[in-house]
Design an enzyme around this catalytic site. Structure first.
Site, PDB file in Angstrom:
ATOM      1  N   SER A  69       7.445   8.364   2.107  1.00  0.00           N
ATOM      2  CA  SER A  69       6.810   7.969   3.370  1.00  0.00           C
ATOM      3  C   SER A  69       7.091   6.504   3.677  1.00  0.00           C
ATOM      4  O   SER A  69       7.361   6.132   4.826  1.00  0.00           O
ATOM      5  CB  SER A  69       5.304   8.213   3.299  1.00  0.00           C
ATOM      6  OG  SER A  69       4.645   7.709   4.444  1.00  0.00           O
TER       7      SER A  69
ATOM      8  N   TRP B 294      10.565   6.250   4.857  1.00  0.00           N
ATOM      9  CA  TRP B 294      10.683   6.791   6.212  1.00  0.00           C
ATOM     10  C   TRP B 294      10.415   5.691   7.237  1.00  0.00           C
ATOM     11  O   TRP B 294      11.063   5.634   8.286  1.00  0.00           O
ATOM     12  CB  TRP B 294       9.691   7.939   6.412  1.00  0.00           C
ATOM     13  CG  TRP B 294       9.703   8.533   7.786  1.00  0.00           C
ATOM     14  CD1 TRP B 294      10.457   9.576   8.231  1.00  0.00           C
ATOM     15  CD2 TRP B 294       8.916   8.119   8.927  1.00  0.00           C
ATOM     16  NE1 TRP B 294      10.195   9.841   9.556  1.00  0.00           N
ATOM     17  CE2 TRP B 294       9.256   8.959  10.011  1.00  0.00           C
ATOM     18  CE3 TRP B 294       7.969   7.123   9.134  1.00  0.00           C
ATOM     19  CZ2 TRP B 294       8.671   8.827  11.265  1.00  0.00           C
ATOM     20  CZ3 TRP B 294       7.393   6.986  10.384  1.00  0.00           C
ATOM     21  CH2 TRP B 294       7.748   7.841  11.436  1.00  0.00           C
ATOM     22  N   HIS B 295       9.474   4.816   6.926  1.00  0.00           N
ATOM     23  CA  HIS B 295       9.106   3.776   7.882  1.00  0.00           C
ATOM     24  C   HIS B 295      10.164   2.693   8.024  1.00  0.00           C
ATOM     25  O   HIS B 295      10.272   2.074   9.090  1.00  0.00           O
ATOM     26  CB  HIS B 295       7.772   3.137   7.481  1.00  0.00           C
ATOM     27  CG  HIS B 295       6.577   3.961   7.818  1.00  0.00           C
ATOM     28  ND1 HIS B 295       6.132   4.988   7.014  1.00  0.00           N
ATOM     29  CD2 HIS B 295       5.740   3.924   8.880  1.00  0.00           C
ATOM     30  CE1 HIS B 295       5.066   5.549   7.560  1.00  0.00           C
ATOM     31  NE2 HIS B 295       4.815   4.939   8.699  1.00  0.00           N
ATOM     32  N   GLY B 296      10.952   2.460   6.993  1.00  0.00           N
ATOM     33  CA  GLY B 296      11.963   1.430   7.139  1.00  0.00           C
ATOM     34  C   GLY B 296      12.829   1.294   5.910  1.00  0.00           C
ATOM     35  O   GLY B 296      12.385   1.554   4.778  1.00  0.00           O
TER      36      GLY B 296
ATOM     37  N   PHE C 102      11.098   2.634  14.151  1.00  0.00           N
ATOM     38  CA  PHE C 102      11.170   3.608  13.067  1.00  0.00           C
ATOM     39  C   PHE C 102      11.809   4.908  13.537  1.00  0.00           C
ATOM     40  O   PHE C 102      12.077   5.768  12.738  1.00  0.00           O
ATOM     41  CB  PHE C 102       9.783   3.878  12.498  1.00  0.00           C
ATOM     42  CG  PHE C 102       9.081   2.628  12.042  1.00  0.00           C
ATOM     43  CD1 PHE C 102       9.764   1.658  11.321  1.00  0.00           C
ATOM     44  CD2 PHE C 102       7.741   2.418  12.327  1.00  0.00           C
ATOM     45  CE1 PHE C 102       9.126   0.506  10.905  1.00  0.00           C
ATOM     46  CE2 PHE C 102       7.106   1.267  11.906  1.00  0.00           C
ATOM     47  CZ  PHE C 102       7.788   0.305  11.196  1.00  0.00           C
TER      48      PHE C 102
END
Length: 495
Positions: free
Chosen positions: A335, A338-340, A495
């Site tokens: 997770s 996923w954000h960066g 994102f």
């Protein structure tokens, strides 16, 4: 926003010309909505698809081809999965995942991987000359890749019939209100709604516009005002200490909540005006009494996506206790990534995973201490303590999420312990400006607090006309007179 993107290993997206808080959207939204209700039902989906393409192409027109590629792959994969049996179905699902995640990896993670491989090669004294990519990250890539993936996964699981009309599947992926920053919808909820006939409903239109108004207030009055202070502190971590750093962290915590939940409110409101219901993405997360509860209230569409498509397939909590903890850590590390494409995001995700594991491990001990100390006799005080504790755990994580590098995050944490006199004037903010900002935050907290019993807007909606229109006018005037005039992009656009 440019400052937020600084220090990342991939180029941040440029400011798009079509955002919810732009003047162009004030023309786009009523025009598209009017056409939606004026056109015959059989043409509405096509008009929405064209409008959604235009909305996305206002950023970088050529990147519409990436959307077309992933939609085409998933369109044929979905039909083939439905028509296949045995191991072939799994291979087709893996092909769909490879296409979506491949595009995501190329544009979002190539430079991150390349940079870290180069560091290892340098440490081993090995030659490595692969150049960095100059590709700009497509806006909303992580969101529409996950939404498209959810379609093929649900077809594979037998929970969704394959869509045989290419244009309808394209509209499901590209539906403009939630295209670039969610909520990440499941096909079972959205596809059939885009098929159904929706007559104009004045009550639903008012509800949608009311939600949009509140979303704009959260974005331009609260989030954008707080961003001026948060950006100053996070962009110059060496310059501020003690209380200034603490307030900068608080400012970002409220900024990101209002920025992202404000976008979700506007998206849900836009869809509701047209008769489409999108899922709730936030439920007052800063009132949570545990980290587990926080993740049931924050970015709900993403947390449930990871729960259903990663945590449960890994075994969820049906495995040994140790394996369950490992599964949690894996989910939150993914997770974070996923954000960066930066170690700061990985650390942020890992922190939340550790929070949850520690919470599970200590739950029996905490329950015994609560009983032994008689704290249950003071439920209000205990609840307040838990909320404040969870809020500060989340705030500590936000340091890594927002910092430009691990070094900057470490510097801010160290500077928290150095208390000096606090400078009121930062980034051109006067004491009166900070007072207005604080007042807006108080309004937000009061409304969120009231929402926990019953949505405030439902209560206002049942009230007399003078009350309703006074509330609407007050919000509109606050947006026009107290909001930040410049178009500051939404944080989650990167994102």
């Amino acid at each position: 926003m440019e400052a937020f993107s600084a220090g990342r290993n991939h180029p941040g997206p440029k400011i798009p010309r079509m955002t919810f808080n732009s003047v162009s959207f004030l023309v786009f939204f009523p025009l598209v909505t009017a056409l939606f209700f004026l056109l015959p039902h059989r043409w509405r989906w096509f008009m929405l698809l064209v409008a959604s393409c235009y909305f996305y192409m206002a950023f970088i027109p050529s990147y519409i081809l990436l959307l077309l590629f992933t939609i085409t792959v998933d369109y044929f994969a979905g039909m083939a999965i439905e028509d296949s049996r045995g191991g072939r179905r799994r291979l087709l699902l893996l092909a769909s995942m490879a296409a979506n995640l491949g595009v995501l990896s190329l544009f979002k993670y190539f430079n991150f991987i390349n940079h870290n491989v180069a560091l290892v090669a340098r440490w081993l004294n090995c030659p490595y000359t692969v150049p960095a990519s100059t590709l700009i990250l497509p806006i909303g890539l992580s969101f529409y890749a996950f939404q498209s993936l959810s379609y093929t996964i649900e077809v594979y699981r037998g929970q969704q019939k394959a869509e045989r009309r290419f244009g309808r599947l394209a509209l499901y992926v590209m539906f403009y209100p939630q295209l670039v920053a969610g909520p990440i919808e499941r096909p079972q909820n959205l596809l059939h709604q885009l098929e159904e006939y929706h007559a104009f409903d004045a009550l639903r239109a008012v509800e949608g516009l009311r939600l949009m108004l509140w979303g704009f207030f959260k974005k331009v009055v609260v989030a954008d005002r707080l961003s001026l202070y948060a950006n100053e502190v996070f962009n110059h971590p060496e310059a501020y200490h003690g209380l200034a750093v603490l307030l900068g962290i608080y400012a970002f915590a409220v900024q990101i909540y209002c920025d992202f939940s404000g976008y979700s409110d506007i998206a849900i409101g836009v869809a509701r005006v047209m008769g489409v219901d999108l899922m709730t993405n936030f439920r007052q997360p800063y009132f949570s009494e545990s980290i587990g509860e926080f993740w049931k209230r924050w970015h709900i569409s993403l947390s449930t996506w990871f729960r259903d498509y990663l945590y449960i397939p890994l075994g969820g909590n049906r495995v040994t206790r140790t394996r369950g903890h490992v599964n949690l850590l894996v989910v939150f590390l993914v997770s974070g990534l996923w954000h960066g494409a930066n170690w700061t995001f990985v650390i942020w995700g890992g922190l939340h995973g550790l929070y949850l594991v520690f919470s599970r491990l200590t739950e029996p001990v905490r329950a015994r201490w609560t009983s032994a100390l008689g704290l249950a006799r003071f439920p209000a005080a205990l609840s307040l303590f838990r909320k404040l504790f969870v809020f500060h755990l989340v705030c500590f994580g936000w340091i890594f999420f927002r910092a430009g590098s691990l070094a900057d995050a470490g510097r801010m944490i160290l500077n928290l312990g150095v208390w000096e006199g606090f400078q009121w004037k930062l980034a051109g903010l006067s004491f009166s400006s900070l007072t207005v900002t604080l007042g807006a935050v108080v309004v937000l907290w009061v409304v969120d607090g009231l929402h926990r019993r019953e949505p405030l807007w439902n209560w206002i909606g049942r009230g007399p006309a003078w009350l309703r229109w006074t509330a609407y006018a007050a919000l509109a005037l606050a947006i026009m007179n107290l909001g930040v005039a410049q178009e500051i992009p939404f944080i989650y656009f990167q994102f």
